[in-house]
Design a protein around this motif. Structure first.
Motif, PDB file in Angstrom:
ATOM      1  N   GLY A  30       0.822  -1.211   0.000  1.00 30.96           N
ATOM      2  CA  GLY A  30       0.000   0.000   0.000  1.00 30.96           C
ATOM      3  C   GLY A  30       0.857   1.262   0.000  1.00 30.96           C
ATOM      4  O   GLY A  30       1.951   1.278   0.568  1.00 30.96           O
ATOM      5  N   SER A  31       0.350   2.294  -0.632  1.00 29.51           N
ATOM      6  CA  SER A  31       1.192   3.481  -0.761  1.00 29.51           C
ATOM      7  C   SER A  31       1.280   4.301   0.530  1.00 29.51           C
ATOM      8  O   SER A  31       2.190   5.095   0.692  1.00 29.51           O
ATOM      9  CB  SER A  31       0.747   4.342  -1.938  1.00 29.51           C
ATOM     10  N   ILE A  32       0.337   4.116   1.457  1.00 27.92           N
ATOM     11  CA  ILE A  32       0.475   4.766   2.769  1.00 27.92           C
ATOM     12  C   ILE A  32       0.777   3.653   3.774  1.00 27.92           C
ATOM     13  O   ILE A  32      -0.085   2.814   4.047  1.00 27.92           O
ATOM     14  CB  ILE A  32      -0.827   5.488   3.187  1.00 27.92           C
ATOM     15  N   GLN A  33       1.976   3.653   4.324  1.00 29.40           N
ATOM     16  CA  GLN A  33       2.363   2.560   5.214  1.00 29.40           C
ATOM     17  C   GLN A  33       1.891   2.756   6.650  1.00 29.40           C
ATOM     18  O   GLN A  33       1.622   1.802   7.344  1.00 29.40           O
ATOM     19  CB  GLN A  33       3.888   2.365   5.181  1.00 29.40           C
ATOM     20  N   TYR A  34       1.816   3.992   7.095  1.00 31.08           N
ATOM     21  CA  TYR A  34       1.267   4.190   8.445  1.00 31.08           C
ATOM     22  C   TYR A  34       0.565   5.533   8.569  1.00 31.08           C
ATOM     23  O   TYR A  34       0.804   6.455   7.792  1.00 31.08           O
ATOM     24  CB  TYR A  34       2.356   4.066   9.523  1.00 31.08           C
ATOM     25  N   ILE A  35      -0.337   5.589   9.521  1.00 21.78           N
ATOM     26  CA  ILE A  35      -1.022   6.839   9.848  1.00 21.78           C
ATOM     27  C   ILE A  35      -0.822   7.084  11.348  1.00 21.78           C
ATOM     28  O   ILE A  35      -0.418   6.166  12.073  1.00 21.78           O
ATOM     29  CB  ILE A  35      -2.535   6.776   9.498  1.00 21.78           C
ATOM     30  N   GLY A  87      -5.736  -0.172   3.340  1.00 24.64           N
ATOM     31  CA  GLY A  87      -4.789   0.730   2.662  1.00 24.64           C
ATOM     32  C   GLY A  87      -5.333   2.139   2.475  1.00 24.64           C
ATOM     33  O   GLY A  87      -4.576   3.084   2.267  1.00 24.64           O
ATOM     34  N   PHE A  88      -6.666   2.272   2.513  1.00 21.20           N
ATOM     35  CA  PHE A  88      -7.262   3.604   2.416  1.00 21.20           C
ATOM     36  C   PHE A  88      -7.712   4.098   3.787  1.00 21.20           C
ATOM     37  O   PHE A  88      -8.540   5.005   3.897  1.00 21.20           O
ATOM     38  CB  PHE A  88      -8.452   3.599   1.456  1.00 21.20           C
ATOM     39  N   GLY A  89      -7.181   3.499   4.842  1.00 18.80           N
ATOM     40  CA  GLY A  89      -7.580   3.890   6.189  1.00 18.80           C
ATOM     41  C   GLY A  89      -8.941   3.305   6.524  1.00 18.80           C
ATOM     42  O   GLY A  89      -9.401   2.338   5.902  1.00 18.80           O
ATOM     43  N   GLY A  90      -9.584   3.897   7.499  1.00 19.78           N
ATOM     44  CA  GLY A  90     -10.902   3.379   7.892  1.00 19.78           C
ATOM     45  C   GLY A  90     -11.588   4.355   8.820  1.00 19.78           C
ATOM     46  O   GLY A  90     -10.985   5.309   9.313  1.00 19.78           O
ATOM     47  N   GLY A  91     -12.870   4.123   9.035  1.00 27.63           N
ATOM     48  CA  GLY A  91     -13.630   4.949   9.969  1.00 27.63           C
ATOM     49  C   GLY A  91     -13.785   6.379   9.495  1.00 27.63           C
ATOM     50  O   GLY A  91     -13.786   6.673   8.297  1.00 27.63           O
ATOM     51  N   PRO A 135       9.253   6.985   5.088  1.00 29.11           N
ATOM     52  CA  PRO A 135       8.666   5.762   5.643  1.00 29.11           C
ATOM     53  C   PRO A 135       7.139   5.699   5.553  1.00 29.11           C
ATOM     54  O   PRO A 135       6.554   4.628   5.602  1.00 29.11           O
ATOM     55  CB  PRO A 135       9.127   5.774   7.104  1.00 29.11           C
ATOM     56  N   ALA A 136       6.497   6.846   5.410  1.00 25.94           N
ATOM     57  CA  ALA A 136       5.024   6.829   5.360  1.00 25.94           C
ATOM     58  C   ALA A 136       4.521   6.536   3.951  1.00 25.94           C
ATOM     59  O   ALA A 136       3.580   5.775   3.750  1.00 25.94           O
ATOM     60  CB  ALA A 136       4.462   8.156   5.848  1.00 25.94           C
ATOM     61  N   PHE A 137       5.151   7.174   2.965  1.00 28.93           N
ATOM     62  CA  PHE A 137       4.680   7.013   1.583  1.00 28.93           C
ATOM     63  C   PHE A 137       5.541   5.987   0.878  1.00 28.93           C
ATOM     64  O   PHE A 137       6.735   6.187   0.692  1.00 28.93           O
ATOM     65  CB  PHE A 137       4.712   8.352   0.836  1.00 28.93           C
TER      66      PHE A 137
END
Ligand code: HEM
Length: 147
Positions: A30-35, A87-91, A135-137
């Protein structure tokens, strides 16, 4: 796709598989590894106390490889059923443009496959991709191809 030539061949024959391929690729890379989140109050998650004001990193990339959720998680399997990747987050803050991004990626894949059906990496070690340093993207810095 280059790392999974059988799936790539299947996809070339049947472009309707694009959404499945896209989701499986997003689960694994996924292109966003962490939030991040900042705790508004003390909360305990999985026996871990998170104190008010603490910053918490949620690794979506790791969630995609959670063996309690995805059987044989390292396998690229476009026929998975059950739980979806996040991968697109949630909530509440889930990606507002997820549908748009999906369509965009699908169109790009379709165009590339239709125009360059014999596309392959060129002098490139697929086992050692050069990932972006952020590291995030998550993305590949450069990948020469031939067609
Ligand atoms: C493959 C492409 C994309 C991925 C993987 C992705 C992923 C994500 C993720 C994981 C979040 C949740 C962030 C969080 O909870 O902290 C998010 C939120 C968001 N995304 Fe995306 N995104 C993509 C494309 C886009 C595009 C193209 C746009 C705009 C045109 C966009 C706009 C937004 C916005 C505005 C939010 C914040 C929503 C909110 O906070 O309520 N995203 N995205």
């Amino acid at each position: 796709m280059f790392k999974h030539p059988k799936v790539f061949d299947e996809l070339k024959k049947d472009l309707s598989l694009i959404p499945k391929v896209l989701d499986e690729a997003m689960r694994l890379e996924g292109s966003i590894q962490y939030i991040t989140r900042h705790a508004a109050q003390d909360i305990t998650i999985h026996n871990q106390l998170i104190r008010e004001g603490d910053s918490v990193y949620f690794f979506l990339g790791s969630a995609g490889r959670d063996e309690r959720v995805f059987e044989n998680p390292e396998k690229f399997d476009i026929n998975r059923t059950g739980k979806q990747h996040i991968g697109f987050g949630g909530g509440y803050h889930a990606c507002i443009a997820a549908a748009f991004a999906r369509v965009e990626i699908a169109e790009i894949l379709k165009e590339v496959i239709q125009r360059f059906s014999h596309i392959t990496p060129f002098l490139y070690n697929l086992e050692r991709p050069e990932w972006t340093p952020n590291p995030a993207f998550h993305g590949i810095v450069t990948m020469p191809i031939k067609y």
